[in-house]
Write a protein that holds these residues in place. Structure first.
Motif, PDB file in Angstrom:
ATOM      1  N   GLU A   1      -7.541   5.086   6.969  1.00 22.82           N
ATOM      2  CA  GLU A   1      -8.559   4.713   5.989  1.00 22.82           C
ATOM      3  C   GLU A   1      -7.916   4.071   4.751  1.00 22.82           C
ATOM      4  OE1 GLU A   1     -12.150   7.739   6.017  1.00 22.82           O
ATOM      5  OE2 GLU A   1     -10.303   8.900   6.073  1.00 22.82           O
ATOM      6  N   PRO A   2      -7.869   2.740   4.705  1.00 21.21           N
ATOM      7  CA  PRO A   2      -7.384   2.085   3.491  1.00 21.21           C
ATOM      8  C   PRO A   2      -8.448   2.134   2.393  1.00 21.21           C
ATOM      9  CG  PRO A   2      -8.068   0.430   5.074  1.00 21.21           C
ATOM     10  CD  PRO A   2      -8.198   1.762   5.761  1.00 21.21           C
ATOM     11  N   GLU A   3      -7.997   2.135   1.164  1.00 20.14           N
ATOM     12  CA  GLU A   3      -8.911   2.121   0.009  1.00 20.14           C
ATOM     13  C   GLU A   3      -8.239   1.294  -1.084  1.00 20.14           C
ATOM     14  OE1 GLU A   3     -11.895   3.964   0.293  1.00 20.14           O
ATOM     15  OE2 GLU A   3     -12.551   2.954  -1.549  1.00 20.14           O
ATOM     16  N   VAL A   4      -8.954   0.300  -1.616  1.00 17.72           N
ATOM     17  CA  VAL A   4      -8.305  -0.655  -2.513  1.00 17.72           C
ATOM     18  C   VAL A   4      -9.110  -0.856  -3.788  1.00 17.72           C
ATOM     19  CG1 VAL A   4      -7.287  -2.954  -2.711  1.00 17.72           C
ATOM     20  CG2 VAL A   4      -7.438  -1.851  -0.468  1.00 17.72           C
ATOM     21  N   ALA A   5      -8.474  -0.561  -4.914  1.00 19.29           N
ATOM     22  CA  ALA A   5      -9.107  -0.803  -6.206  1.00 19.29           C
ATOM     23  C   ALA A   5      -9.290  -2.304  -6.419  1.00 19.29           C
ATOM     24  CB  ALA A   5      -8.258  -0.224  -7.329  1.00 19.29           C
ATOM     25  N   PHE A   6     -10.394  -2.669  -7.018  1.00 15.65           N
ATOM     26  CA  PHE A   6     -10.743  -4.048  -7.371  1.00 15.65           C
ATOM     27  C   PHE A   6     -11.164  -4.890  -6.161  1.00 15.65           C
ATOM     28  CE2 PHE A   6      -7.857  -2.625 -10.768  1.00 15.65           C
ATOM     29  CZ  PHE A   6      -8.676  -2.807 -11.874  1.00 15.65           C
TER      30      PHE A   6
ATOM     31  N   PHE B   1       0.847  -1.203   0.000  1.00 10.00           N
ATOM     32  CA  PHE B   1       0.000   0.000   0.000  1.00 10.00           C
ATOM     33  C   PHE B   1       0.880   1.250   0.000  1.00 10.00           C
ATOM     34  CE2 PHE B   1      -4.480  -1.175   1.270  1.00 10.00           C
ATOM     35  CZ  PHE B   1      -4.307  -2.549   1.281  1.00 10.00           C
ATOM     36  N   LEU B   2       0.358   2.329  -0.589  1.00  6.19           N
ATOM     37  CA  LEU B   2       1.015   3.631  -0.499  1.00  6.19           C
ATOM     38  C   LEU B   2       0.281   4.507   0.518  1.00  6.19           C
ATOM     39  CD1 LEU B   2       1.546   4.489  -4.292  1.00  6.19           C
ATOM     40  CD2 LEU B   2       3.195   3.465  -2.715  1.00  6.19           C
ATOM     41  N   TRP B   3       1.055   5.154   1.390  1.00  8.42           N
ATOM     42  CA  TRP B   3       0.479   6.124   2.332  1.00  8.42           C
ATOM     43  C   TRP B   3       0.238   7.423   1.574  1.00  8.42           C
ATOM     44  CZ3 TRP B   3       3.547   8.698   6.932  1.00  8.42           C
ATOM     45  CH2 TRP B   3       2.652   9.424   7.735  1.00  8.42           C
ATOM     46  N   VAL B   4      -1.010   7.837   1.495  1.00  8.06           N
ATOM     47  CA  VAL B   4      -1.376   9.052   0.766  1.00  8.06           C
ATOM     48  C   VAL B   4      -1.831  10.103   1.768  1.00  8.06           C
ATOM     49  CG1 VAL B   4      -3.023  10.041  -0.861  1.00  8.06           C
ATOM     50  CG2 VAL B   4      -2.010   7.812  -1.322  1.00  8.06           C
ATOM     51  N   HIS B   5      -1.257  11.299   1.661  1.00  5.08           N
ATOM     52  CA  HIS B   5      -1.622  12.384   2.570  1.00  5.08           C
ATOM     53  C   HIS B   5      -2.767  13.174   1.959  1.00  5.08           C
ATOM     54  CE1 HIS B   5       2.592  11.413   3.681  1.00  5.08           C
ATOM     55  NE2 HIS B   5       2.097  11.526   4.886  1.00  5.08           N
ATOM     56  N   THR B   6      -3.985  12.814   2.343  1.00  6.38           N
ATOM     57  CA  THR B   6      -5.146  13.549   1.854  1.00  6.38           C
ATOM     58  C   THR B   6      -5.230  14.883   2.607  1.00  6.38           C
ATOM     59  OG1 THR B   6      -6.434  12.168   3.374  1.00  6.38           O
ATOM     60  CG2 THR B   6      -6.424  11.552   1.060  1.00  6.38           C
ATOM     61  N   PRO B   7      -5.905  15.866   2.012  1.00  4.98           N
ATOM     62  CA  PRO B   7      -5.824  17.215   2.579  1.00  4.98           C
ATOM     63  C   PRO B   7      -6.565  17.362   3.903  1.00  4.98           C
ATOM     64  CG  PRO B   7      -7.337  17.170   0.722  1.00  4.98           C
ATOM     65  CD  PRO B   7      -6.682  15.832   0.767  1.00  4.98           C
ATOM     66  N   ILE B   8      -6.043  18.233   4.763  1.00  2.00           N
ATOM     67  CA  ILE B   8      -6.689  18.550   6.041  1.00  2.00           C
ATOM     68  C   ILE B   8      -7.683  19.697   5.817  1.00  2.00           C
ATOM     69  CG2 ILE B   8      -6.284  19.207   8.427  1.00  2.00           C
ATOM     70  CD1 ILE B   8      -4.978  16.507   7.543  1.00  2.00           C
TER      71      ILE B   8
ATOM     72  N   THR C   1      -7.987   4.596  -7.259  1.00  2.00           N
ATOM     73  CA  THR C   1      -8.379   4.336  -8.647  1.00  2.00           C
ATOM     74  C   THR C   1      -7.307   4.803  -9.630  1.00  2.00           C
ATOM     75  OG1 THR C   1      -9.669   6.384  -8.687  1.00  2.00           O
ATOM     76  CG2 THR C   1     -10.845   4.374  -8.113  1.00  2.00           C
ATOM     77  N   ALA C   2      -6.124   5.076  -9.112  1.00  2.70           N
ATOM     78  CA  ALA C   2      -4.984   5.391  -9.975  1.00  2.70           C
ATOM     79  C   ALA C   2      -3.805   4.486  -9.646  1.00  2.70           C
ATOM     80  CB  ALA C   2      -4.558   6.843  -9.794  1.00  2.70           C
ATOM     81  N   LEU C   3      -3.587   4.243  -8.334  1.00  5.02           N
ATOM     82  CA  LEU C   3      -2.391   3.535  -7.897  1.00  5.02           C
ATOM     83  C   LEU C   3      -2.700   2.231  -7.176  1.00  5.02           C
ATOM     84  CD1 LEU C   3      -0.422   6.715  -6.745  1.00  5.02           C
ATOM     85  CD2 LEU C   3      -0.101   5.418  -8.861  1.00  5.02           C
ATOM     86  N   GLY C   4      -3.982   1.871  -7.085  1.00  3.41           N
ATOM     87  CA  GLY C   4      -4.366   0.537  -6.623  1.00  3.41           C
ATOM     88  C   GLY C   4      -4.656   0.397  -5.152  1.00  3.41           C
ATOM     89  N   LYS C   5      -3.604   0.364  -4.320  1.00  5.86           N
ATOM     90  CA  LYS C   5      -3.791   0.135  -2.889  1.00  5.86           C
ATOM     91  C   LYS C   5      -3.204   1.310  -2.125  1.00  5.86           C
ATOM     92  CE  LYS C   5      -1.737  -4.072  -2.712  1.00  5.86           C
ATOM     93  NZ  LYS C   5      -1.445  -5.428  -2.194  1.00  5.86           N
ATOM     94  N   VAL C   6      -4.029   2.034  -1.415  1.00  8.94           N
ATOM     95  CA  VAL C   6      -3.541   3.193  -0.668  1.00  8.94           C
ATOM     96  C   VAL C   6      -4.174   3.214   0.720  1.00  8.94           C
ATOM     97  CG1 VAL C   6      -3.316   4.526  -2.818  1.00  8.94           C
ATOM     98  CG2 VAL C   6      -5.366   4.794  -1.409  1.00  8.94           C
ATOM     99  N   TYR C   7      -3.598   4.024   1.598  1.00 10.66           N
ATOM    100  CA  TYR C   7      -4.248   4.298   2.879  1.00 10.66           C
ATOM    101  C   TYR C   7      -3.916   5.715   3.300  1.00 10.66           C
ATOM    102  CZ  TYR C   7       0.296   3.444   5.207  1.00 10.66           C
ATOM    103  OH  TYR C   7       1.611   3.493   5.598  1.00 10.66           O
ATOM    104  N   THR C   8      -4.847   6.306   4.031  1.00 14.95           N
ATOM    105  CA  THR C   8      -4.574   7.578   4.666  1.00 14.95           C
ATOM    106  C   THR C   8      -4.391   7.299   6.151  1.00 14.95           C
ATOM    107  OG1 THR C   8      -6.842   8.115   5.320  1.00 14.95           O
ATOM    108  CG2 THR C   8      -6.210   8.640   3.067  1.00 14.95           C
TER     109      THR C   8
END
Lengths: 464, 464
Positions: free
Chosen positions: B249-254, B155-162, B219-226
């Motif tokens: 918050e993990p989010e996983v395509a497919f 998974f990639l750790w994605v920093h979603t905006p505050i 929906t771009a990089l597959g497996k991410v989490y914030t």
């Protein structure tokens, strides 16, 4: 059927495997032999997997031959050795399912190349591009290394508050946080807004630094770090500033300035070594497409010891350099980017840690040296970018701290708890701050800080 | 001289070592034989190191015999085998340096025991107590496990905006972020506050969830989490609510709902297993001093598979239970805590995942089942605490999503980019959210959420 990532399916060890790969089409090219090459990417790596889809597929004519960039697919088949260049494997499709189409004339990423500026308007689609995918993988690797480095060394990750009623002096302008009705806020008898009736019963803001709270935890639990979002309400539209960015701030009880320099140097070397080891494909992309200086710059971080010298000696070197600077050099003033570049790039040819800065240009909480004129501050300067880390040994002596606060016009009442840390079991301690986005810029060579964070917040811009 | 942490110096392998240990005095006890026992803690573990300081020390009479709780010291000496109970080692001091005193009558932690409520007023000193030290070590271990679990799985750790201009529908009330002068904001021709002149040129808020932005990256990089701070401007003063808390918050395509349940179950089991393995001393403390149910509760997480059943079946079980509930059970209504407890504690005696909830009680973005009445939502319920994870498979079909938005009165214009994810290469995807503080409460047995975060933000409280 086992599911393989594109990265796993591209590995020669996958040859012979029956597997399903899922992702998004990057390109389709039809061969005259009754089959198509479909390049599929799933974000697991920069490169695509080449899928061979032939007319034996039931949906070849109706669907496969209409695939365009952006369509989502699952492909099941056998991984085979590839004769093509740049790839060890390819996937011979036995079944190809289209999950979602991407209407060619509407899909913004359909057309060939877009500028990074243009892609910022499509922040919801730009992670589907090679550049942003690579940036996000490197950003993730750096973030992971930050945690690994500190955790392996026994540091505790402390979540310092985002909303705060304190103002970490001098760090910058702050955003106000409120639930009062802005149209018609409650007012006191004098007609002023009554923040006593706001959510927190007082004016409150977004943090500009977790350092002061980090010191609370360091002086109780020894070694801690913060890693979280930080805010500056500055109206600066530059390629190096964001209103919201991520910062890491270690704080260590019993560390002095030398320990602090050692920690900062080990920290930077570790991050860069991890990126070079694990992100080879992405780094080759940055070197070739974004910045030909990026790899030499990173190699300077890992190559040898950082140069360390007092600010005062740096000023002397600059004065004697014979260089014509736009801004004059004089003891007591902050160094300008041109001065830092001369030191790191021309004179030393390596990263440089400057320390013992004049007290007049540094905040109240830094340890005052015996000379009475300088404080135990340090800046780590990197070739090509300038200051990348700033830190200090903190003032642990209650009387000196109070005097510095008085000098700078700060009220002891506002900092009662910070002073308590010196009143009860005070210890020498030190720490520093590294801005994550500056580090990602340094590591990837991306020129604009807006392109190294998923959703940049800048004046006038909070979309998505 | 090598520096040892208290944890390292307490280990039998240290016996014979010459070393320096640094920390804070917890207690001092003088022996008649001309020496003192000084208990030193440095946050590296719950237990203290016993230092034997004798009258051969130059500062024995003047300093050592005046040490009180909270004083900071460095002690150099030899680690020896200890005859005392509860400890394998002790440190025979050859030198003891006092860095900072803690005036006995002023130091708040001097006196014996304080309530957790009282300690909240001293949030700058409470990490020096056994309880808060243990909480923070477990909190750190959980946070580390969250990263490790996802990173090891690609998974990639994605920093979603505050700061955001969007409103993740229904998630809760929001804090406004602004730089306008609250006393006298600029106004437009109609006399309304002109947010066009605010920092972001529009009304902006603190995020209540990173999910929608997480979907962009999945929906771009597959497996991410914030994993970051999240905010609720709700005026609720309970032991389970904070205005500022950390959420993963993990989010996983497919992924579909079953994949999502599998992920959530593996995730919880991993966190608990890591804590049980690495925090044995702290967990024994919680079991003994805080909550005698905490260990049995954690063992239920790791013991076997979680029970999984549809909401509809759970309602039938509850209706047929013969139990007298305060709140009636009826299909279409949310379950109450008492219902969840009956399911996990009385009926199944294990964690339970409920799924396929009525669409009427769930947000617009959840995948609608073929029955038209339920959505692919899931809640993970844990014995003793109730819901600990909430998630869903997301609605990937553009037309269904638009219909749901219309039903709930949401404007397509506000969600243009969220709809684009379904317009261009849509894929099934799923994710969930776990509140870090709820997980720390569950793991430690701490009754009040204010005692598992360094600086709690609640209505009327933003000190430090």
């Amino acid at each position: 059927m086992p599911i393989l990532s594109v990265q796993a399916a591209r590995d020669p060890s996958a040859i012979g495997a029956q597997a399903t790969v899922r992702g998004w089409v990057r390109t389709r090219r039809d061969s005259k032999g009754g089959f198509s090459f479909v390049e599929v990417n799933d974000g697991s790596c920069l490169a695509n997997l080449q899928v061979i889809a032939g007319e034996d597929l039931a949906n070849y004519a109706d669907e496969v031959k209409h695939l365009t960039a952006g369509c989502s697919v699952s492909v099941t088949g056998v991984v085979k050795e590839s004769g093509g260049k740049g790839q060890a494997t390819e996937l011979a499709a036995a079944e190809l399912t289209v999950h979602g189409w991407a209407e060619g004339d509407e899909y913004p990423l359909q057309k060939k190349r877009h500028t990074l500026e243009k892609l910022r308007e499509w922040a919801h689609l730009r992670p589907r591009t090679n550049t942003m995918g690579a940036v996000m993988r490197v950003r993730n690797r750096i973030s992971r290394s930050i945690h690994d480095f500190f955790q392996e060394d026994g540091f505790l990750w402390v979540h310092t508050p985002i909303i705060t009623a304190s103002d970490c002096e001098g760090a910058g302008q702050m955003f106000r946080v409120s639930t009062l009705d802005p149209e018609n806020p409650p007012r006191d008898k004098e007609g002023r807004v009554d923040f006593g009736r706001d959510f927190f019963h007082r004016p409150s803001y977004l943090t500009v630094s977790g350092q002061l709270e980090g010191e609370i935890y360091a002086t109780a639990l020894g070694k801690v770090y913060t890693f979280g979002p930080t805010f500056r309400a500055e109206n600066s539209n530059t390629s190096r500033h964001l209103a919201e960015f991520w910062m890491v701030e270690p704080e260590v009880a019993f560390n002095d300035l030398t320990d602090n320099m050692d920690l900062a140097e080990r920290f930077l070397k570790r991050i860069v070594a991890d990126v070079l080891r694990d992100c080879g494909e992405d780094m080759a992309f940055f070197q070739e497409r974004i910045d030909p200086e990026v790899m030499p710059r990173l190699e300077k971080i890992t190559a040898g010891a950082f140069e360390r010298l007092p600010y005062t000696e740096a000023v002397t070197l600059l004065e004697q350099s014979g260089e014509k600077f736009e801004f004059p050099v004089s003891w007591g003033a902050d160094l300008q980017a041109e001065h830092e570049r001369w030191l790191t790039e021309k004179h030393f040819g390596s990263p440089v840690i400057l320390y013992d800065y004049p007290s007049g240009i540094k905040p109240f909480y830094m340890h005052v040296n015996d000379d009475g004129k300088t404080v135990r501050a340090m800046d780590v300067l990197a070739p090509g970018v300038g200051e990348i880390i700033g830190g200090s040994q903190r003032e642990a002596r209650l009387d000196v701290l109070k005097a510095r606060m008085a000098e700078q016009g700060l009220s002891e009442a506002d900092y009662w708890w910070y002073l308590d840390l010196r009143r009860f079991g005070t210890v020498p301690h030190a720490g520093f701050g590294l801005g994550l986005e500056r580090m990602v810029q340094f590591t990837t060579g991306m020129a604009n800080i807006r392109d190294v964070i998923p959703f940049p917040r800048t004046p006038g811009s909070a979309e998505f």
